[in-house]
Design a protein around this motif. Sequence first.
Motif, short mmCIF file in Angstrom:
data_model
loop_
_atom_site.label_atom_id
_atom_site.label_comp_id
_atom_site.label_asym_id
_atom_site.label_seq_id
_atom_site.Cartn_x
_atom_site.Cartn_y
_atom_site.Cartn_z
N PRO A 264 0.81 -1.23 0.00
CA PRO A 264 0.00 0.00 0.00
C PRO A 264 0.84 1.28 0.00
O PRO A 264 0.48 2.25 -0.68
N LEU A 265 1.93 1.30 0.76
CA LEU A 265 2.77 2.49 0.79
C LEU A 265 3.43 2.75 -0.57
O LEU A 265 3.56 3.90 -1.00
N LEU A 266 3.83 1.67 -1.23
CA LEU A 266 4.45 1.82 -2.55
C LEU A 266 3.45 2.41 -3.54
O LEU A 266 3.80 3.27 -4.36
N LYS A 267 2.19 1.97 -3.47
CA LYS A 267 1.17 2.49 -4.39
C LYS A 267 0.95 3.98 -4.18
O LYS A 267 0.71 4.73 -5.14
N VAL A 268 1.04 4.43 -2.94
CA VAL A 268 0.82 5.85 -2.64
C VAL A 268 2.04 6.69 -2.96
O VAL A 268 1.95 7.77 -3.56
#
Length: 300
Positions: free
Chosen positions: A264-268
């Motif tokens: 999730p952090l990578l997507k953001v």
Amino acid sequence: MTAEETADRTREVVLVTGASSGIGRASAVQFAERGAALVLVARSRESLEQAAAECRAAGAREVQVCPADVLDGAAVQAAVDRAVTSHGRLDVVVHSATVMAYGSIEDLQPEVFERVVDTAIKGTFHVFRAVLPQFRAQQRGSLVVVSSLLASVTTPTMGAYNTGKWGQLGLIRTVQQELRDLPDVHVSAVAPGGTSTPIYRQAATVLGNTGHPPPPVYTPERVARAVVARVADPRRLKQSGFANPLIIAGFRLLPPVYDALVGPLLKVFGYARDSVPPTTGNVFAPVPEKEATRGPFVGI
């Protein structure tokens, strides 16, 4: 700095791979500011000539360009031979050449995966094979490899780059052990976190968008200072990024938490807000118009 130390710097003979863009280019300019003689290696002659002009303006004693792909062992050897023939020795090598790809293991084209991994591992092998015999003959020399935070942790959709950098670090550590009989020959690795270079916009991708360096984002000049510093202060592995140790600790000590958060952090924070068709980027051939020292990202 003593007069003798200043003289030593201005006599430096430095070869830089990946010198056409990003950290390699920034490192070349910083060695130029010390008055070094430079041999610049990358795939694009056009971009190398631009980098060479910057190095001459920065104070380089001499600059030669050697277009070559690090996957071509003979071409790498020819660049090293040219440096030695021209100057009688080779003092420093910075190995920064790399390519990157975004896509899951299931979706990434096998040839793209293999090329990214080969550039990191076989390319580094070719540099070692060309440089280390010269250093051994001289009984001295410094080789600095630009590694990555992703040589110590992994992220989804970057499996090719993760694999290449983990393998590259294994090769580096092996060579460091094999050179223990040469106290004045040093091989160091510098591992930056997210850095504002053009590599994210040049990477292959099947995600529908390009990449973005995850925060905190550093300038290539900041990482280059860590690279140049390894000549006087060799390290097995120097993390270049204040958040790197914390991220590595989470990966090693709290893997369930890390694994739950990293996607999730990578997507953001790790993907650009753009839309692009599937592309192989610069994996198989350079894209000179996208090469520069800095990318379009704010760095500290």
